[in-house]
Design an enzyme around this catalytic site. Structure first.
Site, PDB file in Angstrom:
ATOM      1  N   ALA A  66       0.860  -1.183   0.000  1.00 44.43           N
ATOM      2  CA  ALA A  66       0.000   0.000   0.000  1.00 44.43           C
ATOM      3  C   ALA A  66       0.895   1.231   0.000  1.00 44.43           C
ATOM      4  O   ALA A  66       2.048   1.184   0.437  1.00 44.43           O
ATOM      5  CB  ALA A  66      -0.904  -0.020   1.227  1.00 44.43           C
ATOM      6  N   GLY A 109       0.619  -5.063   0.857  1.00 42.52           N
ATOM      7  CA  GLY A 109      -0.577  -5.153   0.022  1.00 42.52           C
ATOM      8  C   GLY A 109      -0.291  -5.797  -1.327  1.00 42.52           C
ATOM      9  O   GLY A 109      -1.201  -6.363  -1.948  1.00 42.52           O
ATOM     10  N   GLU A 112      -0.490  -9.392  -0.680  1.00 42.14           N
ATOM     11  CA  GLU A 112      -1.914  -9.677  -0.430  1.00 42.14           C
ATOM     12  C   GLU A 112      -2.715  -9.674  -1.726  1.00 42.14           C
ATOM     13  O   GLU A 112      -3.592 -10.510  -1.931  1.00 42.14           O
ATOM     14  CB  GLU A 112      -2.474  -8.655   0.574  1.00 42.14           C
ATOM     15  CG  GLU A 112      -1.870  -8.853   1.962  1.00 42.14           C
ATOM     16  CD  GLU A 112      -2.165  -7.707   2.913  1.00 42.14           C
ATOM     17  OE1 GLU A 112      -1.975  -6.535   2.516  1.00 42.14           O
ATOM     18  OE2 GLU A 112      -2.589  -7.977   4.046  1.00 42.14           O
ATOM     19  N   GLU A 132       4.744  -5.059   7.031  1.00 42.51           N
ATOM     20  CA  GLU A 132       4.013  -3.968   7.692  1.00 42.51           C
ATOM     21  C   GLU A 132       4.493  -3.720   9.121  1.00 42.51           C
ATOM     22  O   GLU A 132       4.466  -2.597   9.620  1.00 42.51           O
ATOM     23  CB  GLU A 132       2.504  -4.268   7.702  1.00 42.51           C
ATOM     24  CG  GLU A 132       1.835  -4.219   6.331  1.00 42.51           C
ATOM     25  CD  GLU A 132       1.836  -5.543   5.588  1.00 42.51           C
ATOM     26  OE1 GLU A 132       2.664  -6.430   5.912  1.00 42.51           O
ATOM     27  OE2 GLU A 132       1.011  -5.696   4.668  1.00 42.51           O
TER      28      GLU A 132
HETATM   29  N1  DAK Z   1       4.590   3.181  -0.654  1.00 43.73           N
HETATM   30  C1  DAK Z   1       5.010   4.345  -1.204  1.00 43.73           C
HETATM   31  N2  DAK Z   1       6.168   4.483  -1.867  1.00 43.73           N
HETATM   32  C2  DAK Z   1       6.949   3.414  -1.977  1.00 43.73           C
HETATM   33  C3  DAK Z   1       6.585   2.162  -1.440  1.00 43.73           C
HETATM   34  C4  DAK Z   1       5.340   2.070  -0.747  1.00 43.73           C
HETATM   35  N3  DAK Z   1       4.883   0.929  -0.236  1.00 43.73           N
HETATM   36  N4  DAK Z   1       7.576   1.289  -1.711  1.00 43.73           N
HETATM   37  C5  DAK Z   1       8.507   1.961  -2.397  1.00 43.73           C
HETATM   38  N5  DAK Z   1       8.139   3.243  -2.567  1.00 43.73           N
HETATM   39  C6  DAK Z   1       8.857   4.286  -3.270  1.00 43.73           C
HETATM   40  C7  DAK Z   1      10.064   4.758  -2.463  1.00 43.73           C
HETATM   41  O1  DAK Z   1       9.665   5.691  -1.488  1.00 43.73           O
HETATM   42  C8  DAK Z   1      10.925   5.369  -3.542  1.00 43.73           C
HETATM   43  O2  DAK Z   1      10.432   6.645  -3.835  1.00 43.73           O
HETATM   44  P1  DAK Z   1      11.447   7.888  -4.154  1.00 43.73           P
HETATM   45  O3  DAK Z   1      12.328   7.975  -2.973  1.00 43.73           O
HETATM   46  O4  DAK Z   1      12.167   7.458  -5.405  1.00 43.73           O
HETATM   47  O5  DAK Z   1      10.542   9.067  -4.356  1.00 43.73           O
HETATM   48  C9  DAK Z   1      10.665   4.469  -4.731  1.00 43.73           C
HETATM   49  O6  DAK Z   1       9.430   3.814  -4.462  1.00 43.73           O
HETATM   50  C10 DAK Z   1      11.752   3.416  -4.924  1.00 43.73           C
HETATM   51  O7  DAK Z   1      11.890   2.725  -3.686  1.00 43.73           O
HETATM   52  P2  DAK Z   1      13.332   2.533  -2.974  1.00 43.73           P
HETATM   53  O8  DAK Z   1      14.238   3.644  -3.300  1.00 43.73           O
HETATM   54  O9  DAK Z   1      13.054   2.245  -1.542  1.00 43.73           O
HETATM   55  O10 DAK Z   1      13.840   1.211  -3.727  1.00 43.73           O
HETATM   56  P3  DAK Z   1      14.815   0.090  -3.167  1.00 43.73           P
HETATM   57  O11 DAK Z   1      15.136  -0.773  -4.327  1.00 43.73           O
HETATM   58  O12 DAK Z   1      15.953   0.708  -2.392  1.00 43.73           O
HETATM   59  O13 DAK Z   1      13.953  -0.744  -2.109  1.00 43.73           O
HETATM   60  C11 DAK Z   1      11.954  -1.880  -1.296  1.00 43.73           C
HETATM   61  C12 DAK Z   1      12.844  -1.496  -2.531  1.00 43.73           C
HETATM   62  C13 DAK Z   1      10.715  -2.567  -1.872  1.00 43.73           C
HETATM   63  C14 DAK Z   1      12.716  -2.892  -0.437  1.00 43.73           C
HETATM   64  C15 DAK Z   1      11.610  -0.606  -0.495  1.00 43.73           C
HETATM   65  O14 DAK Z   1      11.085   0.370  -1.389  1.00 43.73           O
HETATM   66  C16 DAK Z   1      10.591  -0.864   0.593  1.00 43.73           C
HETATM   67  O15 DAK Z   1      10.915  -1.417   1.633  1.00 43.73           O
HETATM   68  N6  DAK Z   1       9.343  -0.416   0.356  1.00 43.73           N
HETATM   69  C17 DAK Z   1       8.292  -0.471   1.331  1.00 43.73           C
HETATM   70  C18 DAK Z   1       7.781  -1.899   1.497  1.00 43.73           C
HETATM   71  C19 DAK Z   1       6.683  -1.967   2.529  1.00 43.73           C
HETATM   72  O16 DAK Z   1       6.843  -1.605   3.688  1.00 43.73           O
HETATM   73  N7  DAK Z   1       5.497  -2.428   2.106  1.00 43.73           N
HETATM   74  C20 DAK Z   1       4.343  -2.539   2.958  1.00 43.73           C
HETATM   75  C21 DAK Z   1       3.572  -1.258   2.919  1.00 43.73           C
HETATM   76  S1  DAK Z   1       2.241  -1.248   4.095  1.00 43.73           S
HETATM   77  C22 DAK Z   1      -5.312  -1.572   4.682  1.00 43.73           C
HETATM   78  C23 DAK Z   1      -5.003  -2.766   4.138  1.00 43.73           C
HETATM   79  C24 DAK Z   1      -3.733  -3.031   3.752  1.00 43.73           C
HETATM   80  C25 DAK Z   1      -2.731  -2.152   3.897  1.00 43.73           C
HETATM   81  C26 DAK Z   1      -3.043  -0.950   4.421  1.00 43.73           C
HETATM   82  C27 DAK Z   1      -4.317  -0.651   4.822  1.00 43.73           C
HETATM   83  N8  DAK Z   1      -6.622  -1.313   5.113  1.00 43.73           N
HETATM   84  C28 DAK Z   1      -7.663  -2.325   4.903  1.00 43.73           C
HETATM   85  C29 DAK Z   1      -7.002  -0.115   5.684  1.00 43.73           C
HETATM   86  C30 DAK Z   1      -1.407  -2.501   3.458  1.00 43.73           C
HETATM   87  C31 DAK Z   1      -0.311  -1.939   3.977  1.00 43.73           C
HETATM   88  C32 DAK Z   1       0.993  -2.069   3.334  1.00 43.73           C
HETATM   89  O17 DAK Z   1       1.157  -2.694   2.307  1.00 43.73           O
END
Ligand code: DAK
Length: 258
Positions: A66, A109, A112, A132
């Site tokens: 997400a 997400g 998921e 998360e």
């Molecule tokens: N959201 C927003 N931006 C993201 C992102 C994300 N999940 N993942 C990556 N980006 C963006 C980065 O901020 C970066 O942006 P800039 O800095 O270039 O502006 C760009 O994508 C490239 O990412 P990185 O520079 O970080 O790239 P790397 O190769 O170094 O790393 C990575 C790749 C995938 C390991 C890293 O980007 C990372 O850890 N990303 C976050 C992964 C994460 O935490 N995912 C879970 C998100 S929480 C809900 C239901 C479900 C959910 C929420 C609510 N409800 C029912 C209410 C779900 C929640 C989630 O999924």
């Protein structure tokens, strides 16, 4: 075909293809993208020219989760009143099969979403995770429930509580994905599987999908009863008569979709 801002869609053969298209954000799933994916699936589900769908991302990421930037400032009231990301529930109502073609990151997400599809074809460069916990929350669209059913409690707990990513080989061994293929062949393999499905007797395909889905939600006795009745119902379709006649006449079947 409808123009979308965050996804690209096309029809290849009898397969509806949806490509997540926010590459700079690693296909982070914002609210607008979620609505577009579900709308595109609904449109393909209603399209007689389409028999199955494929969802894919980019080489680097199926989807990295997400959109954290969109989510971070939200209040609990907004989450509840907007039913933020609740739109994903719409996937459960899609009747035709959906194959996920996953390369690179399928996180949060993104993992998921892949699990909401009917099965996953993974490139050997795919990585799955529910990270998360690292950003202060927990999975919210099935990551604690579908993952536990697919891979069992031990690995689900490991992934959900530590945030550890698993690679395609571990995902295959655990039963999270159906097939692992060389990365460059991921999309064509998923499209070929979907094309195979799309050539079959559509009512039987829909009943078969629904019957397997039942296995996740009901007792064995109830599931077997549902399967038996679905099997009986298949005999009301043109495709059953045609499929069996074609076998007996040693010729390929010509399914009408009815
Ligand atoms: N959201 C927003 N931006 C993201 C992102 C994300 N999940 N993942 C990556 N980006 C963006 C980065 O901020 C970066 O942006 P800039 O800095 O270039 O502006 C760009 O994508 C490239 O990412 P990185 O520079 O970080 O790239 P790397 O190769 O170094 O790393 C990575 C790749 C995938 C390991 C890293 O980007 C990372 O850890 N990303 C976050 C992964 C994460 O935490 N995912 C879970 C998100 S929480 C809900 C239901 C479900 C959910 C929420 C609510 N409800 C029912 C209410 C779900 C929640 C989630 O999924």
């Amino acid at each position: 075909m409808t123009a979308y801002a965050h996804i690209e869609t096309e029809i290849r053969g009898r397969v509806g293809l949806i490509r997540l298209a926010r590459p700079k954000q690693l296909n982070a799933l914002n609210d607008a993208l979620a609505h577009e994916v579900v709308a595109a699936l609904e449109a393909f589900d209603a399209d007689a020219e389409v028999g199955a769908m494929v969802i894919t991302g980019s080489e680097k990421a199926f989807a990295a989760g997400a959109d954290i930037a969109e989510m971070q400032p939200k209040s609990v009231s907004e989450m509840i009143v907007e039913d933020y990301l609740g739109v994903w529930d719409g996937i459960a109502a899609i009747q035709k099969p959906i194959v996920a073609a996953v390369r690179g990151y399928a996180l949060g997400g993104g993992c998921e979403l892949a699990m909401m599809c009917d099965f996953i074809v993974a490139g050997d460069d795919a990585r799955f995770g529910q990270p998360e916990i690292k950003i202060g929350v927990l999975p919210g669209i099935g990551g604690t429930q579908r993952l536990a059913r697919l891979v069992g409690r031990n690995l689900a707990m490991d992934m959900v509580l530590t945030g550890r990513m698993i690679d395609a080989a571990e995902a295959k061994a655990a039963g999270l994905v159906a097939r692992v293929v060389p990365a460059a062949e991921t999309l064509e393999t998923a499209l070929a599987a979907a094309e195979t499905i799309a050539a079959y007797n559509l009512p039987a395909v829909i009943l078969a999908k629904e019957a397997v889905r039942r296995a996740e939600e009901t007792t064995l006795a109830e599931g077997l009863r549902f399967e038996r009745r679905a099997f009986h119902a298949a005999f009301a379709t043109e495709g059953q008569k045609e499929g069996m006649a074609a076998f007996l006449e040693k010729r390929p079947p010509r399914f009408s979709g009815r």
